[in-house]
Enzyme design. Sequence first.
Site, PDB file in Angstrom:
ATOM      1  CD1 TRP A 160       0.853  -0.549   2.994  1.00 36.37           C
ATOM      2  CD2 TRP A 160      -0.545   1.079   3.609  1.00 36.37           C
ATOM      3  NE1 TRP A 160       1.210  -0.141   4.262  1.00 36.37           N
ATOM      4  CE2 TRP A 160       0.374   0.852   4.667  1.00 36.37           C
ATOM      5  CE3 TRP A 160      -1.519   2.053   3.762  1.00 36.37           C
ATOM      6  CZ2 TRP A 160       0.337   1.582   5.858  1.00 36.37           C
ATOM      7  CZ3 TRP A 160      -1.556   2.773   4.953  1.00 36.37           C
ATOM      8  CH2 TRP A 160      -0.633   2.543   5.983  1.00 36.37           C
ATOM      9  CG  ASP A 161       4.867   0.779   1.477  1.00 37.75           C
ATOM     10  OD1 ASP A 161       3.972   0.059   1.937  1.00 37.75           O
ATOM     11  OD2 ASP A 161       6.029   0.799   1.934  1.00 37.75           O
TER      12      ASP A 161
ATOM     13  CD  GLU B  46       2.437  -4.528   9.235  1.00 38.58           C
ATOM     14  OE1 GLU B  46       3.591  -4.683   9.678  1.00 38.58           O
ATOM     15  OE2 GLU B  46       2.166  -4.554   8.021  1.00 38.58           O
TER      16      GLU B  46
ATOM     17  CE  LYS C  21       6.177  -2.159  11.684  1.00 41.66           C
ATOM     18  NZ  LYS C  21       6.072  -3.231  10.705  1.00 41.66           N
ATOM     19  CD  GLN C  22       2.892   0.997   9.977  1.00 42.50           C
ATOM     20  OE1 GLN C  22       3.418  -0.076  10.231  1.00 42.50           O
ATOM     21  NE2 GLN C  22       2.749   1.450   8.749  1.00 42.50           N
TER      22      GLN C  22
HETATM   23  C1  BGC Z   1       4.957  -1.646   7.548  1.00 37.54           C
HETATM   24  C2  BGC Z   1       3.932  -1.673   6.431  1.00 37.54           C
HETATM   25  C3  BGC Z   1       4.626  -1.387   5.129  1.00 37.54           C
HETATM   26  C4  BGC Z   1       5.779  -2.338   4.903  1.00 37.54           C
HETATM   27  C5  BGC Z   1       6.569  -2.007   3.659  1.00 37.54           C
HETATM   28  C6  BGC Z   1       6.050  -2.632   7.239  1.00 37.54           C
HETATM   29  O1  BGC Z   1       7.032  -2.578   8.219  1.00 37.54           O
HETATM   30  O2  BGC Z   1       4.364  -1.941   8.771  1.00 37.54           O
HETATM   31  O3  BGC Z   1       2.931  -0.709   6.670  1.00 37.54           O
HETATM   32  O4  BGC Z   1       3.722  -1.481   4.084  1.00 37.54           O
HETATM   33  O5  BGC Z   1       6.645  -2.275   5.998  1.00 37.54           O
HETATM   34  O6  BGC Z   1       7.100  -0.722   3.718  1.00 37.54           O
END
Ligand code: BGC
Length: 705
Positions: A293-294, A435, A548-549
């Site tokens: 999804w990035d 996540e 996490k984010q």
């Molecule tokens: C993140 C995801 C991301 C992926 C690739 C993961 O560590 O939690 O949101 O899409 O890395 O960048």
Amino acid sequence: MKKTDATWCLHVEGFRPGEVELNGNRFMLGNGYMGVRGTLEEHGKVQRAGCLLNGVYDQVPGKWREPVNAPHGLFTTLEGAGQIVAHEQTLDLRRGRMARRTRYENVSVSSERFVSLDDVHLMCMRYHAAPKPGAGVRVRTGIDTELWEINGPHFKSLERDRREGVESVVGVTGELGIVVAVCAAVEPLDAHGFAKYVAVYTSLDGVDPLPAARAKCLEAKASGYDALGRAHDACWDAVWRRCDVEIEGDDEAQFALRYSLYQLQLAAPRHSDRVSIPARGLSGQVYKGAVFWDTELFMLPVFTLTDPRVARNLIMYRCHTLEGARAKAAEYGYRGAFFAWESQERGNDACTHFNVTDVFTGRPIRTYFRDKQIHISADIVYAIGAYYEQTGDFSVLIDGAAEVVAECARFFYSYAYYKKDKQRYELLDVTGPDEYHERVHNNAFTNRMVKAALDIACVILDRLEREAPDAHAALDRKIGFRAELDAWREMAQRLYVPPPDADGIIPQCDGYRALEDVSLEELKGRMLNPTEYLGGGNGLATTTQILKQADVVLMLHLFFSDYPQETIRKNWEYYEPRCEHGSSLSACAYALVAARLGDTDWAYRYFMQTATVDLTGASTQYIGDLYIGGTHPAANGGAWMSVVFGFAGLRTGTEGLTVTPRLPAHWQRVRFRIEYRGTPYRIDIDSDAAVVIEAKRKKKSGQPV
Ligand code: BGC
């Protein structure tokens, strides 16, 4: 180096063996077709030299499927050189060229190389080695077949040949039998120097790779390094004319932003709509070279507004991979399109059910990234909606995007639960961007994105019916969506989006605020291993509010106008100390929201974090024992968004273009260009927040004047 170059050049002096891998990322070259790591010519497998081919994947039985690293055509070794005495390496962002000068005890070496943006199959190098008189130094150039591979070996055969002065290596991959041909022609320049022309073709290019690569080398040699370099420079010039953002009063920020744009651009597919931009660009095999999804939420906004042709290619990649998304939905018992969490060339999901290894037991951990991050399908619809709104490109809908949005809407309808007692739809058992909390109910980000996706799908399909009734009817014949539209509309209206609670906090998911409220420091203090995974079944963060984010904060960026500013501020302040920023996607969301709230200092801090991630290498390198280093195009896109949507406050929408600047105090001026609905604009903001928006005419050819 000239002073003016400071905002256009990365320059490193001294050779530090510990930084070779980082420099491989920092000095990357690329053109969307291939990415060449910035290791030195004499470097090989051990130093992670690489020429990654976009969209060429291979799987060794029992291992992860990942992109193929092609034989290394610039490889040039030195015998008898002695130790390194002095070294410098420079990346010229404006022209996409890397140069190095190294003084060994017995020889001084200098080289310059570029990976052509004018001809994606070609890379060129000029190399010079001046030995000390009497020193027995031997320089040999060839094609290296000892390859850095995480889950290799990917070539079941590698054959060398030399004909008409062209050296060649032809490899055939094990899984799909893809032929990769690398050819190199050398042109002596003087007693100590040569130019080298390397061409790469694969059987996916629709030609016979070896003859094509050989012919390309000979053609390149006939044109010569300078002429090829000029054509390449002209292409980069055109790229920068579209995307450059000038910042006056802050050279550090200026450089970091240009560097971010450079990294993003070198992975962008201009040559094909069958590939996209993987999460680690073309810097290696990390994350299986997969598209996440990035791309849709962090990179596409840049291209949609600066180079819609690239944006269109990225969207078409999803249209071409719709079959994979349908298959994935069916696999889990749903209808419609559930796009791959880690998408490869056919839309197949490379994400495994056990994606992380437990550092304590060495056993794989069951993760639910693949099964439960349903927001991916909504993110794609959101990006299609923004692309369509901002470019006015109706043709993309007919070419496949209308089908994608319909199939995603169908998927969400089949995934949702209708709660009769509450008279609302809910999305249960999902994983949001954070996540660390898997399989939660009603993740605010996911629910809001799905609501938006359903709305966008309905708008797009209505528009299709009005403006292209034949295409609408044909799509209905193909996938029979008409009878379901009303249900999607109703679901959009009745889908539960968690509101702020009594304290004004939007809970990230059901029950979130009842989780242990521990500080990040305390949580980290509980760790027994510095790389232990905080999520998964029993990770330390799973029972706490540590995320996490950016999750709710990312939602607030995307749907800022849904909420009063006070609510947004409260939530930013609540989630900020609880966020680990364990993903490079996180910082820009905090920058964007802080900028719009007028908290310019915070915004600047997070902007610099996102803009420097590939310069400092200060990103998470391991999850468990899984190496995840490389470049970060999503963070790169986030840097552009932080300035353009954040500090400059650019908005597009029903009232057209608006700009509400809130520049950091020390910035004197920001200037950039965008293309909105086919018209190029220049936007110029000074330190008093005075804004000039100037529309440019287009030449007949469609090129901006
Ligand atoms: C993140 C995801 C991301 C992926 C690739 C993961 O560590 O939690 O949101 O899409 O890395 O960048």
